[in-house]
Design a protein around this motif. Structure first.
Motif, PDB file in Angstrom:
ATOM      1  N   UNK A 131       0.842  -1.200   0.000  1.00  0.00           N
ATOM      2  CA  UNK A 131       0.000   0.000   0.000  1.00  0.00           C
ATOM      3  C   UNK A 131       0.879   1.252   0.000  1.00  0.00           C
ATOM      4  N   UNK A 132       1.876   1.270   0.856  1.00  0.00           N
ATOM      5  CA  UNK A 132       2.789   2.413   0.940  1.00  0.00           C
ATOM      6  C   UNK A 132       3.490   2.645  -0.407  1.00  0.00           C
ATOM      7  N   UNK A 133       3.923   1.575  -1.067  1.00  0.00           N
ATOM      8  CA  UNK A 133       4.563   1.702  -2.381  1.00  0.00           C
ATOM      9  C   UNK A 133       3.609   2.331  -3.395  1.00  0.00           C
ATOM     10  N   UNK A 134       2.351   1.918  -3.340  1.00  0.00           N
ATOM     11  CA  UNK A 134       1.371   2.489  -4.264  1.00  0.00           C
ATOM     12  C   UNK A 134       1.131   3.968  -3.949  1.00  0.00           C
ATOM     13  N   UNK A 135       1.038   4.303  -2.672  1.00  0.00           N
ATOM     14  CA  UNK A 135       0.877   5.709  -2.280  1.00  0.00           C
ATOM     15  C   UNK A 135       2.063   6.525  -2.789  1.00  0.00           C
ATOM     16  N   UNK A 136       3.263   6.011  -2.587  1.00  0.00           N
ATOM     17  CA  UNK A 136       4.464   6.731  -3.020  1.00  0.00           C
ATOM     18  C   UNK A 136       4.479   6.932  -4.531  1.00  0.00           C
ATOM     19  N   UNK A 137       4.191   5.886  -5.286  1.00  0.00           N
ATOM     20  CA  UNK A 137       4.240   6.018  -6.746  1.00  0.00           C
ATOM     21  C   UNK A 137       3.121   6.911  -7.268  1.00  0.00           C
ATOM     22  N   UNK A 138       1.975   6.856  -6.651  1.00  0.00           N
ATOM     23  CA  UNK A 138       0.852   7.678  -7.100  1.00  0.00           C
ATOM     24  C   UNK A 138       1.043   9.146  -6.713  1.00  0.00           C
ATOM     25  N   UNK A 139       1.704   9.402  -5.607  1.00  0.00           N
ATOM     26  CA  UNK A 139       1.835  10.780  -5.116  1.00  0.00           C
ATOM     27  C   UNK A 139       2.784  11.636  -5.951  1.00  0.00           C
ATOM     28  N   UNK A 140       3.535  11.028  -6.837  1.00  0.00           N
ATOM     29  CA  UNK A 140       4.445  11.794  -7.699  1.00  0.00           C
ATOM     30  C   UNK A 140       3.848  12.019  -9.090  1.00  0.00           C
ATOM     31  N   UNK A 141       2.566  11.704  -9.253  1.00  0.00           N
ATOM     32  CA  UNK A 141       1.890  11.841 -10.539  1.00  0.00           C
ATOM     33  C   UNK A 141       0.592  12.620 -10.367  1.00  0.00           C
ATOM     34  N   UNK A 142       0.263  13.450 -11.348  1.00  0.00           N
ATOM     35  CA  UNK A 142      -1.028  14.131 -11.273  1.00  0.00           C
ATOM     36  C   UNK A 142      -2.106  13.363 -12.039  1.00  0.00           C
TER      37      UNK A 142
END
Length: 182
Positions: A131-142
């Motif tokens: 979940x944390x990995x997905x949050x991290x990858x998604x948070x750098x994209x608009x």
């Protein structure tokens, strides 16, 4: 004269940090500088609050669909095409949502019905690290937005199940910015 009801409940801190507090502002700036608030801008540009107590999932989804610039292909008001809660009924009748709320599965169904790509993660089917990995990858994209379904009691808030979009991530504190639609 006092009026019955709830007004501006104090945000329990910890675990939460008030966005407008000095600490909240500091965390926000740090996350912007780290590049993990990219989705925030499109979400905040489309922010809305829920029209009914049980419409948190619908308000959240409306925000995300509008942030993704998905055309609802029907008019909202006048000539404008824009998602709002009243349009999100292809998987669950609005009256049922108003009376009972909505499940994560139904929110995912509504998102797919509206044309969004959806990946649903249930706590029983993933790990905190994934979940944390997905949050991290998604948070750098608009172009990637996360909808969180959580129990308000976990955050020491009143109420039970709730949906809100995640506006960004602060890696140093391992915290997300919840854009609460309530």
């Amino acid at each position: 004269m006092a009026m019955a009801g709830l007004y501006r409940r104090v945000l329990p801190s910890p675990p939460a940090v008030d966005f407008s507090s000095d600490e909240g502002k500091k965390l926000f700036i740090e996350a912007i500088q780290a590049g993990t608030m990219e989705g925030f801008y499109k979400l905040i540009s489309n922010f809305q609050t829920q029209l009914e107590p049980a419409y948190c999932g619908l308000a959240t989804l409306s925000m995300v669909l509008n942030a993704l610039s998905i055309d609802p292909k029907i008019r909202w008001r006048g000539p404008w095409r824009w998602f709002d809660e009243s349009m999100l009924d292809c998987c669950e009748p609005l009256e049922k949502v108003k009376a009972e709320g909505i499940s994560l599965g139904k929110v995912a169904c509504l998102a797919q019905c509206a044309g969004a790509e959806v990946q649903a993660f249930r706590t029983s089917e993933t790990t905190l690290d994934r979940f944390r990995q997905h949050v991290q990858s998604c948070s750098v994209s608009d172009g990637c937005h996360l909808v969180s379904s959580y129990h308000r009691g976990t955050l020491k808030q009143t109420g039970t199940g709730h949906f809100s979009p995640i506006g960004g991530y602060h890696a140093g504190r391992d915290m997300v910015l919840i854009l609460d639609v309530a």
